[in-house]
Design an enzyme around this catalytic site. Structure first.
Site, mmCIF file in Angstrom:
data_model
loop_
_atom_site.group_PDB
_atom_site.id
_atom_site.type_symbol
_atom_site.label_atom_id
_atom_site.label_comp_id
_atom_site.label_asym_id
_atom_site.label_seq_id
_atom_site.Cartn_x
_atom_site.Cartn_y
_atom_site.Cartn_z
ATOM 1 C CB CYS A 107 -0.992 0.007 1.158
ATOM 2 S SG CYS A 107 -0.282 0.207 2.805
ATOM 3 C CG HIS A 128 -4.633 0.505 4.132
ATOM 4 N ND1 HIS A 128 -3.858 -0.051 3.131
ATOM 5 C CD2 HIS A 128 -5.686 1.103 3.510
ATOM 6 C CE1 HIS A 128 -4.429 0.184 1.967
ATOM 7 N NE2 HIS A 128 -5.536 0.881 2.169
ATOM 8 C CG ASP A 138 -6.801 2.209 -0.649
ATOM 9 O OD1 ASP A 138 -5.649 1.979 -1.054
ATOM 10 O OD2 ASP A 138 -7.316 1.619 0.321
#
Length: 270
Positions: free
Chosen positions: A69, A108, A125
């Site tokens: 991520c 995250h 995202d």
């Protein structure tokens, strides 16, 4: 550093007018999700990946690799900024798979994007390594549903003690809304992710330092590799699973099915 947008757009197969519009945000987000896989091969081989833009460009754009991520969303935030979007970086607690009462740390990375003439910002995202990940950005508005076909998402307010509202991203699966992660709109900065990235990549208790995880989204299916377990989920929800034999087969599957190219002679921990 200024990213080479020509190389980036060629990597994700996107062509379009480079302006900070909602349509551009949506289409580039989806193209990135389809164009660059998720993988944690650096941490599982013993190193924390660099989040420097020049290194991300070399690896994710020019190197036929993916990332997790922090890599994906650091790169994507830089792309959006160069296109003229106003981007705020955020951090979330992943609740997918958590046991009741389990409180996980905020590990995250995601982002809030302002779009001119839109009444609310959008949550973007491109780095969530799960089949419930967003294919397109979703308006930061409670209870509005996003049909990012073949996926279906919504944002809701979650119970929370604190001065900021807690948001929860959910994805619909077989008629049930499944929580993915929760977050507040508190801005985070690049040094925050450097610390989180180091911890997640090097802590021996971190799942990302212990086993190979890879995800690839295609127009027809979602591929997920966890250790030796390979799961293919079709757009209609049909699931096929199989177990790979060993790390040599993992490397072959990463190259053939996930389009992740590693240097000749690369070995994975057994």
């Amino acid at each position: 550093m200024t990213l080479d947008l020509d190389a980036y757009f060629a990597r994700i197969g996107w062509t379009g007018e480079r302006r900070p519009t909602l349509e551009v945000l949506r289409s580039v987000h989806r193209a990135h999700m389809l164009g660059i896989p998720f993988e944690n091969l650096d941490p599982v081989r013993g190193s924390a990946p660099s989040l420097a833009l020049e290194d991300l460009e070399a690896k994710l754009v020019r190197g036929d690799r993916g990332g997790y991520c922090y890599e994906h969303n650091t790169l994507f935030a830089a792309v959006l900024t160069q296109l003229g979007f106003d981007v705020t970086l955020l951090a979330a607690r992943v609740v997918l798979g958590a046991a009741p009462g389990d409180i996980r740390p905020r590990t995250h990375m995601l982002m809030e994007v302002e779009v001119e003439d839109e009444p609310a910002p959008y949550l973007a995202d491109v780095g969530f390594g799960a089949s419930g990940a967003l294919l397109e950005p979703i308006p930061l508005v409670a209870d509005i549903e996003l049909h990012d076909t073949p996926r279906h998402h919504r944002l809701v307010h979650a119970p929370h003690v604190g001065p900021l509202e807690m948001w929860e991203l959910q994805t619909e699966k077989s008629g049930v809304w499944e929580p993915q992660y929760v977050f507040t709109r508190e801005p985070f900065e690049a040094p925050d992710y450097e610390v989180i990235n180091w911890h997640v990549a090097t802590d021996p208790r971190s799942p990302f330092s212990r086993a190979v995880y890879a995800q690839r989204t295609t127009p027809l299916a979602h591929l997920a590799l966890s250790g030796l377990d390979l799961v293919e989920t079709a757009a209609d929800g049909t699931v096929k699973e199989r177990q790979l034999a060993d790390s040599a087969e993992v490397l072959r599957v990463l190259a053939d099915d996930f389009a992740i190219r590693l240097p000749e002679g690369t070995r994975l921990p057994e």
